[in-house]
Write a protein that holds these residues in place. Structure first.
Motif, PDB file in Angstrom:
ATOM      1  N   ILE A  43      -4.360   4.281 -10.122  1.00  0.00           N
ATOM      2  CA  ILE A  43      -2.933   3.968  -9.978  1.00  0.00           C
ATOM      3  C   ILE A  43      -2.701   3.050  -8.789  1.00  0.00           C
ATOM      4  N   ILE A  44      -3.333   3.351  -7.660  1.00  0.00           N
ATOM      5  CA  ILE A  44      -3.169   2.522  -6.464  1.00  0.00           C
ATOM      6  C   ILE A  44      -3.710   1.118  -6.715  1.00  0.00           C
ATOM      7  N   SER A  45      -4.850   1.006  -7.380  1.00  0.00           N
ATOM      8  CA  SER A  45      -5.436  -0.314  -7.657  1.00  0.00           C
ATOM      9  C   SER A  45      -4.535  -1.147  -8.566  1.00  0.00           C
ATOM     10  N   THR A 100       0.834  -1.203   0.000  1.00  0.00           N
ATOM     11  CA  THR A 100       0.000   0.000   0.000  1.00  0.00           C
ATOM     12  C   THR A 100       0.867   1.252   0.000  1.00  0.00           C
ATOM     13  N   SER A 101       1.962   1.231   0.747  1.00  0.00           N
ATOM     14  CA  SER A 101       2.876   2.381   0.781  1.00  0.00           C
ATOM     15  C   SER A 101       3.492   2.636  -0.580  1.00  0.00           C
ATOM     16  N   ILE A 102       3.917   1.589  -1.258  1.00  0.00           N
ATOM     17  CA  ILE A 102       4.516   1.735  -2.583  1.00  0.00           C
ATOM     18  C   ILE A 102       3.479   2.251  -3.582  1.00  0.00           C
ATOM     19  N   ALA A 103       2.260   1.708  -3.511  1.00  0.00           N
ATOM     20  CA  ALA A 103       1.194   2.138  -4.414  1.00  0.00           C
ATOM     21  C   ALA A 103       0.831   3.602  -4.167  1.00  0.00           C
ATOM     22  N   LEU A 104       0.776   4.000  -2.913  1.00  0.00           N
ATOM     23  CA  LEU A 104       0.472   5.393  -2.571  1.00  0.00           C
ATOM     24  C   LEU A 104       1.593   6.326  -3.040  1.00  0.00           C
ATOM     25  N   ALA A 105       2.832   5.889  -2.892  1.00  0.00           N
ATOM     26  CA  ALA A 105       3.969   6.688  -3.370  1.00  0.00           C
ATOM     27  C   ALA A 105       3.918   6.835  -4.888  1.00  0.00           C
ATOM     28  N   LEU A 161       1.752  -5.696  -7.592  1.00  0.00           N
ATOM     29  CA  LEU A 161       2.633  -6.087  -6.488  1.00  0.00           C
ATOM     30  C   LEU A 161       2.102  -7.300  -5.730  1.00  0.00           C
ATOM     31  N   ASP A 162       0.787  -7.401  -5.577  1.00  0.00           N
ATOM     32  CA  ASP A 162       0.204  -8.595  -4.959  1.00  0.00           C
ATOM     33  C   ASP A 162       0.533  -9.841  -5.781  1.00  0.00           C
ATOM     34  N   GLY A 191       2.809 -12.266  -3.978  1.00  0.00           N
ATOM     35  CA  GLY A 191       2.007 -13.439  -3.661  1.00  0.00           C
ATOM     36  C   GLY A 191       1.340 -13.368  -2.300  1.00  0.00           C
ATOM     37  N   VAL A 192       0.965 -12.172  -1.861  1.00  0.00           N
ATOM     38  CA  VAL A 192       0.270 -12.030  -0.589  1.00  0.00           C
ATOM     39  C   VAL A 192      -1.178 -12.442  -0.773  1.00  0.00           C
ATOM     40  N   GLU A 193      -1.613 -13.387   0.033  1.00  0.00           N
ATOM     41  CA  GLU A 193      -2.994 -13.856  -0.054  1.00  0.00           C
ATOM     42  C   GLU A 193      -3.684 -13.571   1.260  1.00  0.00           C
ATOM     43  N   GLU A 194      -4.954 -13.155   1.157  1.00  0.00           N
ATOM     44  CA  GLU A 194      -5.723 -12.925   2.363  1.00  0.00           C
ATOM     45  C   GLU A 194      -6.256 -14.249   2.880  1.00  0.00           C
TER      46      GLU A 194
END
Length: 132
Positions: A114-116, A11-16, A122-123, A127-130
C-alpha cells in the motif's frame, strides 16, 4: 528543502493509507472523529520521519545483501525488503513510545504494498524528483 517536505508529506499520506486499510497496522488512541485527528497527526508525522530515515539508511544495505533474491524474483523481493523496513520502523516507534504498531510480517507486507503504490501515485501527481 521543498523536496524533503514534499517527500515527508507523501510518506505521511502513504503511511496513513496503510494504517487505514490494513488491520494489523495502526496507531494507539481514538479511532474516529476530530479526536482521532488530534491524537494521531503528530505520531503519524513522527513515524513517517522515522520511516524515511530507516529507508535512507537501512534499505541500501538490505538491497545489496538481498540482490541475488531481488534478481531471481524479478524485483518482487523488494516487497519483503520494504516489509522489513516497516517492521524496523515499528520497533523504533515502540522504543520512542510513539504508539505505532505493526502486528506481524503479513500486515507489514500488505502495508509495504500500500505504501509503495500510494507513494508511486503521489510522486507521479506531485512530480517530486530526487536529485542525482
Amino acid at each position: 528543502m521543498v523536496e524533503f517536505l514534499a517527500r515527508w508529506a507523501i510518506t505521511s499520506i502513504a503511511l496513513a493509507a496503510a494504517a487505514q486499510v490494513m488491520d494489523g497496522i495502526g496507531f494507539n488512541g481514538p479511532d474516529h472523529g476530530q479526536a482521532e485527528l488530534e491524537h494521531k497527526l503528530v505520531p503519524l508525522l513522527g513515524v513517517a520521519l522515522v520511516l524515511a530515515v530507516v529507508t535512507a539508511l537501512v534499505k541500501p544495505v538490505l538491497v545489496v545483501l538481498s540482490f541475488p533474491l531481488i534478481l531471481l524474483t524479478l524485483g518482487l523481493f523488494l516487497i519483503v525488503v520494504n516489509a522489513l523496513l516497516l517492521l524496523i520502523t515499528d520497533w523504533l516507534a515502540d522504543l520512542l513510545d510513539v504508539g505505532f504498531h505493526v502486528t506481524g510480517f503479513w500486515p507489514a507486507v500488505g502495508g509495504a504494498i500500500i505504501i509503495s503504490i500510494t507513494t508511486w501515485v503521489l510522486d507521479a501527481i506531485v512530480g517530486v524528483e530526487e536529485k542525482e
